[in-house]
Write an enzyme that holds these catalytic residues in place. Structure first.
Site, PDB file in Angstrom:
ATOM      1  N   SER A  11       0.839  -1.207   0.000  1.00 32.98           N
ATOM      2  CA  SER A  11       0.000   0.000   0.000  1.00 32.98           C
ATOM      3  C   SER A  11       0.873   1.257   0.000  1.00 32.98           C
ATOM      4  CB  SER A  11      -0.873  -0.034   1.278  1.00 32.98           C
ATOM      5  OG  SER A  11      -1.608   1.166   1.430  1.00 32.98           O
ATOM      6  N   SER A  24       9.152   9.722  10.318  1.00 37.68           N
ATOM      7  CA  SER A  24       8.060  10.646  10.011  1.00 37.68           C
ATOM      8  C   SER A  24       8.472  12.044  10.481  1.00 37.68           C
ATOM      9  CB  SER A  24       6.806  10.226  10.789  1.00 37.68           C
ATOM     10  OG  SER A  24       5.784  11.182  10.634  1.00 37.68           O
ATOM     11  N   TYR A  40       2.106   7.306  18.306  1.00 40.98           N
ATOM     12  CA  TYR A  40       2.761   7.265  16.979  1.00 40.98           C
ATOM     13  C   TYR A  40       4.065   8.061  16.997  1.00 40.98           C
ATOM     14  CZ  TYR A  40       3.381   7.944  11.908  1.00 40.98           C
ATOM     15  OH  TYR A  40       3.875   7.977  10.618  1.00 40.98           O
ATOM     16  N   LYS A  83       8.002   6.922  16.369  1.00 39.58           N
ATOM     17  CA  LYS A  83       8.797   7.444  15.248  1.00 39.58           C
ATOM     18  C   LYS A  83      10.032   8.218  15.735  1.00 39.58           C
ATOM     19  CE  LYS A  83       6.417   5.835  11.732  1.00 39.58           C
ATOM     20  NZ  LYS A  83       7.017   4.938  10.732  1.00 39.58           N
ATOM     21  N   THR A 135      -1.973   8.832   1.285  1.00 36.88           N
ATOM     22  CA  THR A 135      -2.048   7.360   1.263  1.00 36.88           C
ATOM     23  C   THR A 135      -3.233   6.943   2.150  1.00 36.88           C
ATOM     24  OG1 THR A 135      -0.730   7.023   3.267  1.00 36.88           O
ATOM     25  CG2 THR A 135       0.494   7.237   1.199  1.00 36.88           C
TER      26      THR A 135
HETATM   27  N1  LIG Z   1       1.374   8.926   4.612  1.00 37.63           N
HETATM   28  C1  LIG Z   1       1.947   9.803   5.426  1.00 37.63           C
HETATM   29  O1  LIG Z   1       1.528  10.973   5.526  1.00 37.63           O
HETATM   30  C2  LIG Z   1       3.139   9.405   6.255  1.00 37.63           C
HETATM   31  C3  LIG Z   1       3.825  10.423   6.930  1.00 37.63           C
HETATM   32  C4  LIG Z   1       4.922  10.082   7.708  1.00 37.63           C
HETATM   33  C5  LIG Z   1       5.347   8.773   7.801  1.00 37.63           C
HETATM   34  N2  LIG Z   1       4.662   7.784   7.145  1.00 37.63           N
HETATM   35  C6  LIG Z   1       5.141   6.412   7.305  1.00 37.63           C
HETATM   36  O2  LIG Z   1       5.260   5.804   6.037  1.00 37.63           O
HETATM   37  C7  LIG Z   1       5.093   4.394   6.180  1.00 37.63           C
HETATM   38  C8  LIG Z   1       4.103   3.909   5.126  1.00 37.63           C
HETATM   39  O3  LIG Z   1       2.828   4.468   5.394  1.00 37.63           O
HETATM   40  P1  LIG Z   1       1.748   4.786   4.251  1.00 37.63           P
HETATM   41  O4  LIG Z   1       1.459   6.225   4.322  1.00 37.63           O
HETATM   42  O5  LIG Z   1       2.156   4.174   2.981  1.00 37.63           O
HETATM   43  O6  LIG Z   1       0.465   4.054   4.896  1.00 37.63           O
HETATM   44  P2  LIG Z   1      -0.437   2.824   4.390  1.00 37.63           P
HETATM   45  O7  LIG Z   1      -0.936   3.091   3.021  1.00 37.63           O
HETATM   46  O8  LIG Z   1      -1.405   2.592   5.485  1.00 37.63           O
HETATM   47  O9  LIG Z   1       0.590   1.614   4.307  1.00 37.63           O
HETATM   48  C9  LIG Z   1       1.097   1.012   5.461  1.00 37.63           C
HETATM   49  C10 LIG Z   1       1.869  -0.251   5.052  1.00 37.63           C
HETATM   50  O10 LIG Z   1       2.404  -0.861   6.234  1.00 37.63           O
HETATM   51  C11 LIG Z   1       2.027  -2.229   6.265  1.00 37.63           C
HETATM   52  N3  LIG Z   1       1.833  -2.673   7.639  1.00 37.63           N
HETATM   53  C12 LIG Z   1       1.018  -2.130   8.592  1.00 37.63           C
HETATM   54  N4  LIG Z   1       1.033  -2.887   9.707  1.00 37.63           N
HETATM   55  C13 LIG Z   1       1.885  -3.911   9.450  1.00 37.63           C
HETATM   56  C14 LIG Z   1       2.295  -5.033  10.192  1.00 37.63           C
HETATM   57  N5  LIG Z   1       1.846  -5.280  11.441  1.00 37.63           N
HETATM   58  N6  LIG Z   1       3.166  -5.907   9.619  1.00 37.63           N
HETATM   59  C15 LIG Z   1       3.618  -5.697   8.360  1.00 37.63           C
HETATM   60  N7  LIG Z   1       3.255  -4.664   7.600  1.00 37.63           N
HETATM   61  C16 LIG Z   1       2.392  -3.784   8.143  1.00 37.63           C
HETATM   62  C17 LIG Z   1       0.711  -2.292   5.478  1.00 37.63           C
HETATM   63  O11 LIG Z   1       0.543  -3.580   4.906  1.00 37.63           O
HETATM   64  P3  LIG Z   1      -0.462  -4.730   5.412  1.00 37.63           P
HETATM   65  O12 LIG Z   1      -1.689  -4.064   5.934  1.00 37.63           O
HETATM   66  O13 LIG Z   1      -0.658  -5.568   4.186  1.00 37.63           O
HETATM   67  O14 LIG Z   1       0.321  -5.441   6.467  1.00 37.63           O
HETATM   68  C18 LIG Z   1       0.975  -1.278   4.382  1.00 37.63           C
HETATM   69  O15 LIG Z   1       1.652  -1.883   3.295  1.00 37.63           O
HETATM   70  C19 LIG Z   1       4.650   4.158   7.625  1.00 37.63           C
HETATM   71  O16 LIG Z   1       5.755   3.750   8.401  1.00 37.63           O
HETATM   72  C20 LIG Z   1       4.174   5.524   8.069  1.00 37.63           C
HETATM   73  O17 LIG Z   1       4.269   5.702   9.459  1.00 37.63           O
HETATM   74  C21 LIG Z   1       3.579   8.078   6.379  1.00 37.63           C
END
Ligand SMILES: NC(=O)c1ccc[n+]([C@@H]2O[C@H](COP(=O)([O-])OP(=O)(O)OC[C@H]3O[C@@H](n4cnc5c(N)ncnc54)[C@H](OP(=O)(O)O)[C@@H]3O)[C@@H](O)[C@H]2O)c1
Length: 262
Positions: free
Chosen positions: A15, A138, A151, A155, A186
């Protein structure tokens, strides 16, 4: 680092940021190890990317199982050039409303799961004489805001872990890059936990108006290629927040007390 023919292990590949990273890394000729819990999504991604990649389902919330089961994956693939610790979960709930278990849940996935996989992969990188560990922390790992006590804590912990690991691996030709994304569009808000540890299943304004995920992934890959130590990837206030807090901490703290990104 030239990513062509490099073996890159990406967690959270099913994702959002992870999926976008995989699409762009594959286009650069990298061979991927695709990990997350949802095996069907990983298999579909592999098919879309030509079918030559490795699908390795795993649950970051089970670090002890990772320590036991993942060495066999490294042994089978023989070489890991880059590990991208991207899989993670967020939270949208007030400290006064949170069950204590939510804090543990966030630390298991975002911190202990990340450490366990890094612990499995880094010895192989040291053995092969090169490698790169990339962890997606993050902007919440640099500044705090309302609704994110769990969270943000997890981080910030990733930032500290990576700073220390970088120092320890400096003479082993293993680089450590910490990426701090701001708001990226996302499914993160939908998947983020409420005060009882359940997905909140609703959008959040800052994420809906966030940076395009493909554009964010491209910037992250540039930082990997340039072998940077730490980068912030974000637009608008979310990208500027760490700088504002550094130079105007009191102003920043007052601002965050007024903001309500839930
Ligand atoms: N989007 C933002 O604004 C943002 C900002 C700062 C940091 N981040 C960081 O970026 C990273 C990716 O987030 P995203 O925005 O792409 O969110 P997302 O679309 O919700 O994707 C999260 C991903 O993490 C996987 N995941 C969640 N729990 C898991 C578990 N227990 N074991 C293995 N995989 C797991 C999910 O896969 P499954 O559900 O298939 O396991 C999914 O592929 C995260 O670490 C998030 O904290 C995002």
């Amino acid at each position: 680092m030239n990513l062509k023919d490099k073996i890159v292990w990406v967690t959270g590949a099913s994702s959002g940021i992870g999926e976008a990273l995989c699409e762009q890394l594959a286009a650069k000729g990298a061979i991927l190890v695709l990990s997350a819990r949802n095996e069907d999504k990983l298999k579909a991604l592999n098919t879309r990317l030509g079918g030559m990649h490795h699908v390795v389902p795993l649950d970051l919330a089970e670090p002890e199982a990772l320590l036991k089961e993942m060495p066999a994956v490294v042994e089978r693939i023989k070489r890991i050039d880059v590990l991208i610790n991207n899989g993670g979960v967020s939270q949208r709930s007030l400290f006064l409303e949170n069950d204590f278990s939510v804090y543990r849940q966030l630390m298991e996935v975002n911190y202990f799961g990340l450490i366990a996989l890094t612990k499995v992969v880094v010895p192989q990188m040291v053995k092969q004489g090169m490698g790169m560990v990339v962890s997606i922390s993050s902007v919440a790992g640099k500044v705090g805001s309302k609704f994110r006590t769990g969270y943000s804590g997890s981080k910030y912990a990733v930032v500290g872990f990576m700073d220390c690991l970088r120092a320890e691996l400096a003479d082993k030709n293993v680089n450590c890059l910490t990426i701090c994304p701001g708001s990226i569009k996302t499914a993160i808000a939908h998947n983020s936990l409420d005060g009882q540890g359940k997905p909140q299943n609703k959008p959040e304004e800052s994420i809906e108006n966030g940076m395009d995920v493909g554009r964010a992934a491209a910037k992250m890959i540039k930082a990997i290629e340039a072998e940077k130590d730490e980068v912030v990837v974000g637009e608008g206030i979310s990208g500027l927040a760490p700088t504002i807090k550094r130079f105007f901490p009191r102003f920043f703290n007052r601002l965050t007390a007024r903001m309500n990104y839930r």
